[in-house]
Design an enzyme around this catalytic site. Structure first.
Site, PDB file in Angstrom:
ATOM      1  N   PHE A   1      59.594  47.464 107.166  1.00  0.00           N
ATOM      2  CA  PHE A   1      59.320  48.365 108.295  1.00  0.00           C
ATOM      3  C   PHE A   1      59.198  49.824 107.810  1.00  0.00           C
ATOM      4  CE2 PHE A   1      62.130  50.894 111.321  1.00  0.00           C
ATOM      5  CZ  PHE A   1      61.068  51.438 112.022  1.00  0.00           C
ATOM      6  N   TYR A  30      76.382  44.204 103.251  1.00  0.00           N
ATOM      7  CA  TYR A  30      75.420  45.315 103.363  1.00  0.00           C
ATOM      8  C   TYR A  30      76.115  46.644 103.050  1.00  0.00           C
ATOM      9  CZ  TYR A  30      71.777  48.257 105.541  1.00  0.00           C
ATOM     10  OH  TYR A  30      70.796  49.185 105.792  1.00  0.00           O
TER      11      TYR A  30
END
Ligand code: NAD
Ligand code: UDP
Length: 314
Positions: free
Chosen positions: A11, A145
């Site tokens: 993205f 993450y």
């Protein structure tokens, strides 16, 4: 400049490539398409200054020729994606960042890391300033993450200190816009998709948690400015306009003209209760602040998702 962009088919990466090409640079794009797609780069397919290489950055590679800058955006980024690929996420931040730093070192190039507001975890300081060290659960579901990015930041600083590489670290806050995946589970595509289908909008928890949403063009402009700066410590890039998730659902209903009802679902573990960047540092150092208003950014995003859904349906 000749710039290597890792995670280019994602993205943010694809918008970053568009901007670099528009600014006259040459881009060598790396991606293994774990969460991104070559279709995000289709507008650059015939551009002679652009090339796309199918490359997992955790694996060895060779790249001939001079390189002026290396930008590492490669990592799953949506909670759904990194919970599905926890080990790949840790590897991307650790092994992948190491290989990209080695590339920068070998070529005498500068290096940009896209880190995240997740480094602050469930923050106890609000809004978040770069000097706050964070409140991260190192063994919770999001740790794959958060810790991958915290390690990547530490590694970037180590390469700067040990080898003198000109490094920059962007701590990106929630960013949205066209080319997000409709099914990546993040709140923007989830709510837009639900609103366009007139299905219930799924609010996790009671919707009182806050986020601040930055339109992707603003974010990319911040990355471009940061990449040329001499600041070595992390810089927050995001929109300080904070709202609750319930308020955000109302914005989506208004932009889509939908009457979707609200449906409450359990709050995922370790979901941060508040998030809002303090962008004083970016304003002062880079002369940067976001300028696309939420309604305008959402209008462009909804338009994109309407197109994707039409193509999908035909
Ligand atoms: P994305 O998932 O759309 O893009 C990430 C890209 O990296 C994908 O194209 C994926 O295929 C690629 N990739 C993953 N692992 C790879 C590997 N080992 N080798 C090569 N390519 C690999 O995510 P995004 O939202 O565009 O995020 C881009 C970067 O910005 C990420 O590093 C993310 O952590 C950071 N970031 C994003 C946000 C946000 O709101 N979108 C917020 C904070 C930080
Ligand atoms: N969220 C929600 N419904 C959804 C998806 C997300 O209420 O269908 C909430 C999520 O719990 C979080 C916020 O929206 O509090 C932002 O989630 P997202 O996954 O977009 O990004 P995060 O900020 O958690 O990385």
């Amino acid at each position: 400049m000749r710039i290597v962009v890792a995670g280019a088919a994602g993205f943010i990466g694809s918008h970053f490539c568009d901007r670099l090409i528009a600014d006259g640079h040459t881009v060598v794009a790396f991606d293994n398409f774990l969460t991104g797609s070559p279709s995000n780069l289709s507008a650059l397919r015939n551009e002679p200054r652009f090339s796309l290489i199918d490359q997992d950055i955790t694996q060895p590679f060779e790249l001939h020729g001079a390189v002026d800058a290396v930008a590492n955006l490669a990592s799953p980024a949506s909670p759904k994606d990194y919970l599905e690929h926890p080990i790949e996420t840790l590897d991307a931040g650790a092994l992948g960042t190491r290989r990209m730093l080695e590339l920068a070192l070998a070529k005498g190039a500068r290096f940009l890391l896209t880190s995240t507001s997740e480094c602050y975890g469930d923050p106890l300081v609000h809004p978040q300033v770069e000097t706050y060290w964070g409140n991260v659960n190192p063994v919770g579901p999001r740790s794959c993450y958060d810790e991958s990015k915290r390690f990547a930041e530490a590694l970037t600083m180590a390469y700067h200190r040990q080898h003198g590489i000109r490094t920059n670290i962007a701590r990106i806050f929630n960013t949205y816009g066209p080319r997000m995946k409709l099914d990546d589970g993040r709140v923007v595509p989830a709510f837009v998709d639900q609103a366009l289908r007139s299905e219930p909008m799924t609010i996790f928890g009671d919707g009182s948690q806050t986020r601040s949403f930055c339109y992707v063009d603003d974010l990319v402009d911040g990355l471009c400015r940061l990449m040329l700066s001499d600041e070595r410590y992390p810089v927050n890039l995001g929109n300080p306009h904070e709202m609750t998730i319930l308020e955000f659902a109302e914005h989506i209903r208004s932009v889509t003209g939908s009457a979707s009802p609200i449906q409450f679902r359990p709050l995922p573990e370790d979901d941060p209760k508040v998030r809002r960047p303090d962008i004083s540092k970016a304003r002062a150092l880079l002369g940067w602040s976001p300028c696309v208003p939420l309604e305008e950014g959402l209008r462009r995003t909804v338009e994109y998702f309407r197109g994707v859904r039409t193509i999908g349906a035909s």
